[in-house]
Design a protein around this motif. Structure first.
Motif, PDB file in Angstrom:
ATOM      1  N   HIS A 133       0.817  -1.284  -0.019  1.00  0.00           N
ATOM      2  CA  HIS A 133       0.000   0.052   0.036  1.00  0.00           C
ATOM      3  C   HIS A 133       0.928   1.145   0.009  1.00  0.00           C
ATOM      4  CE1 HIS A 133      -3.512  -2.451   2.134  1.00  0.00           C
ATOM      5  NE2 HIS A 133      -3.236  -3.036   0.880  1.00  0.00           N
ATOM      6  N   VAL A 134       1.963   1.288   0.643  1.00  0.00           N
ATOM      7  CA  VAL A 134       2.795   2.456   0.912  1.00  0.00           C
ATOM      8  C   VAL A 134       3.369   2.509  -0.584  1.00  0.00           C
ATOM      9  CG1 VAL A 134       5.146   3.289   1.698  1.00  0.00           C
ATOM     10  CG2 VAL A 134       3.504   2.049   3.305  1.00  0.00           C
ATOM     11  N   TRP A 135       3.828   1.719  -1.417  1.00  0.00           N
ATOM     12  CA  TRP A 135       4.279   2.018  -2.700  1.00  0.00           C
ATOM     13  C   TRP A 135       3.321   2.496  -3.499  1.00  0.00           C
ATOM     14  CZ3 TRP A 135       8.890   3.234  -4.149  1.00  0.00           C
ATOM     15  CH2 TRP A 135       9.965   2.830  -3.522  1.00  0.00           C
ATOM     16  N   PHE A 136       1.966   1.930  -3.466  1.00  0.00           N
ATOM     17  CA  PHE A 136       1.007   2.148  -4.142  1.00  0.00           C
ATOM     18  C   PHE A 136       0.683   3.788  -4.201  1.00  0.00           C
ATOM     19  CE2 PHE A 136      -3.730   3.022  -4.718  1.00  0.00           C
ATOM     20  CZ  PHE A 136      -3.711   2.665  -6.396  1.00  0.00           C
ATOM     21  N   PHE A 137       0.476   4.071  -3.037  1.00  0.00           N
ATOM     22  CA  PHE A 137       0.078   5.604  -2.746  1.00  0.00           C
ATOM     23  C   PHE A 137       1.167   6.359  -2.759  1.00  0.00           C
ATOM     24  CE2 PHE A 137      -3.381   3.198  -0.284  1.00  0.00           C
ATOM     25  CZ  PHE A 137      -4.404   3.697  -1.005  1.00  0.00           C
ATOM     26  N   THR A 138       2.298   6.171  -2.533  1.00  0.00           N
ATOM     27  CA  THR A 138       3.354   6.893  -2.660  1.00  0.00           C
ATOM     28  C   THR A 138       3.469   7.309  -4.416  1.00  0.00           C
ATOM     29  OG1 THR A 138       4.811   6.129  -0.813  1.00  0.00           O
ATOM     30  CG2 THR A 138       6.089   7.190  -2.739  1.00  0.00           C
ATOM     31  N   LEU A 139       3.514   6.247  -5.090  1.00  0.00           N
ATOM     32  CA  LEU A 139       3.354   6.667  -6.514  1.00  0.00           C
ATOM     33  C   LEU A 139       2.287   7.474  -7.101  1.00  0.00           C
ATOM     34  CD1 LEU A 139       4.570   3.035  -7.892  1.00  0.00           C
ATOM     35  CD2 LEU A 139       5.815   5.021  -7.592  1.00  0.00           C
ATOM     36  N   GLY A 140       1.115   7.398  -6.412  1.00  0.00           N
ATOM     37  CA  GLY A 140      -0.029   8.261  -6.697  1.00  0.00           C
ATOM     38  C   GLY A 140       0.126   9.674  -5.722  1.00  0.00           C
ATOM     39  N   GLN A 141       1.408  10.017  -5.501  1.00  0.00           N
ATOM     40  CA  GLN A 141       1.428  11.073  -4.988  1.00  0.00           C
ATOM     41  C   GLN A 141       0.892  11.428  -3.776  1.00  0.00           C
ATOM     42  OE1 GLN A 141       3.733  13.016  -8.776  1.00  0.00           O
ATOM     43  NE2 GLN A 141       2.152  14.372  -7.748  1.00  0.00           N
ATOM     44  N   ILE A 142       0.492  10.549  -2.902  1.00  0.00           N
ATOM     45  CA  ILE A 142      -0.149  10.620  -1.569  1.00  0.00           C
ATOM     46  C   ILE A 142       0.957  10.759  -0.624  1.00  0.00           C
ATOM     47  CG2 ILE A 142      -1.746   9.949   0.158  1.00  0.00           C
ATOM     48  CD1 ILE A 142      -3.057  10.299  -2.793  1.00  0.00           C
ATOM     49  N   VAL A 143       0.830  11.573   0.623  1.00  0.00           N
ATOM     50  CA  VAL A 143       2.035  11.876   1.391  1.00  0.00           C
ATOM     51  C   VAL A 143       1.620  11.498   2.677  1.00  0.00           C
ATOM     52  CG1 VAL A 143       3.728  13.611   2.647  1.00  0.00           C
ATOM     53  CG2 VAL A 143       2.861  13.858   0.185  1.00  0.00           C
ATOM     54  N   PRO A 144       2.283  10.375   3.604  1.00  0.00           N
ATOM     55  CA  PRO A 144       1.689  10.070   4.855  1.00  0.00           C
ATOM     56  C   PRO A 144       1.619  11.139   5.943  1.00  0.00           C
ATOM     57  CG  PRO A 144       3.752   9.087   4.328  1.00  0.00           C
ATOM     58  CD  PRO A 144       3.349   9.923   3.274  1.00  0.00           C
ATOM     59  N   ILE A 145       0.502  11.141   6.519  1.00  0.00           N
ATOM     60  CA  ILE A 145       0.623  12.330   7.560  1.00  0.00           C
ATOM     61  C   ILE A 145       0.068  11.678   8.828  1.00  0.00           C
ATOM     62  CG2 ILE A 145      -0.833  14.295   8.433  1.00  0.00           C
ATOM     63  CD1 ILE A 145       0.918  15.003   6.164  1.00  0.00           C
ATOM     64  N   VAL A 146       0.767  11.640   9.980  1.00  0.00           N
ATOM     65  CA  VAL A 146       0.546  11.080  11.089  1.00  0.00           C
ATOM     66  C   VAL A 146      -0.773  11.939  11.889  1.00  0.00           C
ATOM     67  CG1 VAL A 146       1.151  10.170  13.376  1.00  0.00           C
ATOM     68  CG2 VAL A 146       2.748  10.206  11.317  1.00  0.00           C
TER      69      VAL A 146
END
Length: 282
Positions: A133-146
């Protein structure tokens, strides 16, 4: 209704103290972004985004009825704004498929190059819990926010870098999918981004209704067809004068981001009323 500043600060401190005891910091494996992606990373990102947007177009436009008002104006800002000028869009959040379906209303030209595509803060405890999931959303230009780590976490610094590079960032500042459809108080992260942008960004708000009918937020989570969605894109907001005045008055960073966020909240409230009138007349 916007709270007075002292009362708001008391609520904000209580909220942050609560979240600080109930959140975990971002783990190293959850961060795959880089400021200098190679050609393979850019190609993979482009394919991922085009694939998701294509599905969003098919689901939104062919399987359902999506009405978008003022698309052309925002489309011009996405493709033809002055070089180096950042774009910040902001909207309410009704469904976990808001982003792909609503992006599907813009032309494919908007997604052919990752440098043109929006960046989007996303909850690390939802979208970034598995390596795939991390790779998919990273490639989709989503930035993880805590969630609960405040406006000064490293992920927000990364978002500000994208804005300062003249990029496009979209915010769902309610901070979660709004399943109760209350008019929630917005998070201050968007205020910090606008206040700290080196170049005054174009800030475009929009409101939408009906996305939770396309994909319900409660089980069974079955995609629906034949539903109607209405999206109203507002006029660009200009914070240049507000920021200049606050800086002249030597306002604190907290005061600045609160005032900016309050102005966006008020504009979203106006858009909400207008969108409801359009939607329920269809």
């Amino acid at each position: 209704m916007v709270l007075t500043f002292p009362c708001y600060i008391k609520e904000k401190v209580k909220e942050e103290l609560y979240h600080s005891k109930n959140t975990m910091p971002l783990e190293p494996w959850q961060w795959k972004h880089t400021n200098h992606p190679g050609i393979l990373r850019k190609s993979a990102s482009c394919l991922t985004i085009l694939g998701v947007v294509t599905l969003g177009k098919l689901w939104g436009k062919l399987a359902n009825s999506v009405l978008v008002v003022n698309t052309e104006d925002l489309q011009k800002k996405i493709l033809h704004r002055e070089k180096g000028v950042p774009l910040v869009t902001v909207s309410n959040h009704l469904s976990c498929v808001d982003d792909p379906v609503l992006l599907g209303n813009f032309s494919f030209k908007s997604f052919l190059f990752p440098s043109r595509v929006r960046w989007l803060p996303g909850a690390s405890d939802i979208a970034f819990m598995k390596n795939s999931h991390v790779w998919f959303f990273t490639l989709g230009q989503i930035v993880p926010i805590v969630r609960g780590d405040g406006v000064y976490q490293p992920s927000m610094d990364f978002i500000i870098d994208k804005v300062n590079d003249g990029g496009w960032v979209h915010f769902f500042p309610e901070g979660k999918v709004n399943m109760t459809k209350e008019f929630l108080r917005l998070k201050w992260g968007i205020g910090r981004v606008i206040a700290e942008s080196k170049i005054n960004p174009l800030v475009v708000p929009y409101w939408h209704i009906g996305m939770d009918h396309i994909l319900p937020n409660y089980p069974p989570y079955i995609p629906r067809v034949g539903k109607k969605v209405t999206m109203l894109i507002g006029d660009a907001m200009d914070f240049k004068e507000m920021l200049a005045q606050m800086r002249n008055e030597k306002r604190s960073p907290m005061e600045m981001r609160k005032q900016i966020t309050d102005a966006i909240q008020e504009e979203l409230g106006r858009l909400k009323a207008r969108t409801e009138a359009l939607h329920y007349d269809r």
